[in-house]
Write an enzyme that holds these catalytic residues in place. Structure first.
Site, PDB file in Angstrom:
ATOM      1  N   LYS A  92       0.859  -1.192   0.000  1.00  0.00           N
ATOM      2  CA  LYS A  92       0.000   0.000   0.000  1.00  0.00           C
ATOM      3  C   LYS A  92       0.891   1.236   0.000  1.00  0.00           C
ATOM      4  CE  LYS A  92      -4.594   0.284   0.477  1.00  0.00           C
ATOM      5  NZ  LYS A  92      -5.506  -0.596  -0.278  1.00  0.00           N
ATOM      6  N   THR A  95      -3.856  -5.745   0.480  1.00  0.00           N
ATOM      7  CA  THR A  95      -3.301  -4.390   0.619  1.00  0.00           C
ATOM      8  C   THR A  95      -4.173  -3.577   1.584  1.00  0.00           C
ATOM      9  OG1 THR A  95      -4.438  -3.317  -1.232  1.00  0.00           O
ATOM     10  CG2 THR A  95      -2.394  -4.502  -1.739  1.00  0.00           C
ATOM     11  N   VAL A 138      28.424  25.702  -5.033  1.00  0.00           N
ATOM     12  CA  VAL A 138      27.522  24.726  -4.413  1.00  0.00           C
ATOM     13  C   VAL A 138      28.315  23.454  -4.091  1.00  0.00           C
ATOM     14  CG1 VAL A 138      25.468  23.303  -4.789  1.00  0.00           C
ATOM     15  CG2 VAL A 138      25.521  25.665  -5.619  1.00  0.00           C
ATOM     16  N   ASN A 150      20.810  24.146  -7.716  1.00  0.00           N
ATOM     17  CA  ASN A 150      21.285  25.525  -7.540  1.00  0.00           C
ATOM     18  C   ASN A 150      20.153  26.414  -8.048  1.00  0.00           C
ATOM     19  OD1 ASN A 150      22.735  27.841  -7.238  1.00  0.00           O
ATOM     20  ND2 ASN A 150      24.189  27.463  -8.902  1.00  0.00           N
ATOM     21  N   HIS A 193      18.447  29.624  -8.976  1.00  0.00           N
ATOM     22  CA  HIS A 193      19.056  30.887  -9.383  1.00  0.00           C
ATOM     23  C   HIS A 193      18.173  32.093  -9.060  1.00  0.00           C
ATOM     24  CE1 HIS A 193      21.955  28.397 -11.382  1.00  0.00           C
ATOM     25  NE2 HIS A 193      21.036  27.863 -12.167  1.00  0.00           N
TER      26      HIS A 193
HETATM   27  O1  URC Z   1      28.020  26.932  -7.459  1.00  0.00           O
HETATM   28  C1  URC Z   1      27.895  26.762  -8.679  1.00  0.00           C
HETATM   29  N1  URC Z   1      28.317  25.585  -9.246  1.00  0.00           N
HETATM   30  C2  URC Z   1      28.218  25.326 -10.578  1.00  0.00           C
HETATM   31  O2  URC Z   1      28.616  24.234 -11.063  1.00  0.00           O
HETATM   32  C3  URC Z   1      27.637  26.346 -11.377  1.00  0.00           C
HETATM   33  N2  URC Z   1      27.376  26.440 -12.723  1.00  0.00           N
HETATM   34  C4  URC Z   1      26.796  27.648 -12.904  1.00  0.00           C
HETATM   35  O3  URC Z   1      26.388  28.072 -14.027  1.00  0.00           O
HETATM   36  N3  URC Z   1      26.693  28.342 -11.741  1.00  0.00           N
HETATM   37  C5  URC Z   1      27.207  27.541 -10.765  1.00  0.00           C
HETATM   38  N4  URC Z   1      27.350  27.733  -9.443  1.00  0.00           N
END
Ligand code: URC
Length: 323
Positions: A11, A59, A249, A276, A278
């Site tokens: 389930k 179930t 990152v 990431n 933006h």
């Molecule tokens: O921290 C980041 N890592 C990336 O790999 C990446 N690529 C990107 O376009 N901006 C960023 N910023």
């Protein structure tokens, strides 16, 4: 004739709320769980190939058992302990079940803070980040469940102390270097437990001991979770006033993973998947507007995707079955 090479039933998305009322502390505790159960029962091949349901755990029963076991957890129980207990209950109750997988997602209810920052005894607010766990119990090794835990969609952002520089710049590159940007992500991570290194097995108690609060590995799953969160926040945000600079990152991901495997002895490895997200500087053409680290275009897609695993030991991480 076709061969049935694999099968399971169960389930999905069983949702429940559980309160524990602590009279001594004068506080109520609350969790909301979404449970998914998969039953592995080789003998049930006959249900597929000849329509014979003899010995089948339905179930519908599977769903009911999720509520029954939650009620049997008389004392405050972590989602991992609940999942292990649920899986074991199926195996103990139904002889034709050989293995059980349980996934639990916990909704981010947090104790409410009211005027003056005072914690409310029975009020909760909804925050960010879903705590998850995945448990697997096989009949032949009931005392050795496999457990992974995680966190999904935990949203964090900082308005400075982030940049990205030094990458390839060619005719396809539009991105400008910066040492001043917003860093935002929705953290997904999954960690496995270190059953050899960190855990003191001499203190092992029996199955849930007498009070439901212990478990076979003697791991305090709630505490580990809190410590994972603390280490994530330390590395992402840094000191409350000064913060900590993130050159990418990737570097922040590694710092979070490194802190977790070094500071939490129970954790063997941790896999992060970080979008990431933006926030793009708003720079309209013309007029008297100039971007001054102030107005951004908020986006959700497309986003970068950065993923990596950090392990305590130099070995390949286990493949995680779901997360
Ligand atoms: O921290 C980041 N890592 C990336 O790999 C990446 N690529 C990107 O376009 N901006 C960023 N910023």
């Amino acid at each position: 004739m076709g061969f049935l090479t694999e099968h399971e039933h169960g389930k999905s998305k069983v949702r429940l709320g559980r309160t524990w009322r602590d009279a001594k502390e004068n506080a109520h505790y609350f969790v909301e769980w979404e449970v998914c159960v998969r039953l592995i029962s080789p003998e049930m091949e006959k249900a597929y190939t000849s329509g014979d349901n003899g010995g089948m755990t339905t179930t519908d029963t599977t769903r009911n058992m999720c509520y029954v076991v939650a009620q049997r957890c008389k004392e405050r129980t972590s989602m991992e302990e609940y999942a292990i207990r649920l899986a074991r209950t199926f195996i103990e109750t139904y002889p034709l079940i050989d293995g059980v997988s349980v996934t639990v997602d916990q909704a981010p209810w947090e104790r409410a803070k009211v005027r003056g920052g005072v914690e409310h005894s029975h009020g909760f607010t909804f925050s960010s980040g879903i705590r998850t766990c995945f448990v697997n119990v096989m009949r032949e090794r009931m005392d050795r469940p496999t457990v992974t835990s995680g966190l999904k969609d935990y949203r964090v952002l900082k308005t400075t102390q982030s940049g990205y520089e030094g990458y390839i710049k060619d005719k396809f590159t539009k991105l400008g270097e910066t040492n001043e940007r917003i860093l935002a992500t929705a953290i997904d991570c999954v960690w496995t437990y270190d059953l050899e290194g960190g855990i003191d097995t001499s203190k092992r108690k029996g199955w849930f001991g007498n009070n439901n609060s212990s478990n076979n590995n003697n791991i305090d799953y709630d505490l580990v979770y809190q410590r994972v969160l603390e280490n994530i926040k330390d590395q992402f945000f840094g000191d409350a006033q000064r913060g900590v600079y993130s050159p990418s990152v990737q570097a922040t991901l590694y710092n979070m993973g490194d802190a977790i495997v070094n500071n939490i002895k129970e954790v063997k490895d941790v896999k992060f998947t970080l979008p990431n997200i933006h926030f793009i500087p708003m720079t309209p053409n013309g007029g008297d507007h100039k971007f001054n680290d102030d107005v951004y275009i908020a986006t959700s897609e497309p986003h970068g995707t950065i993923a990596a695993t950090v392990s305590k030991r130099n070995e390949t991480a286990e493949i995680r079955s779901r997360l």
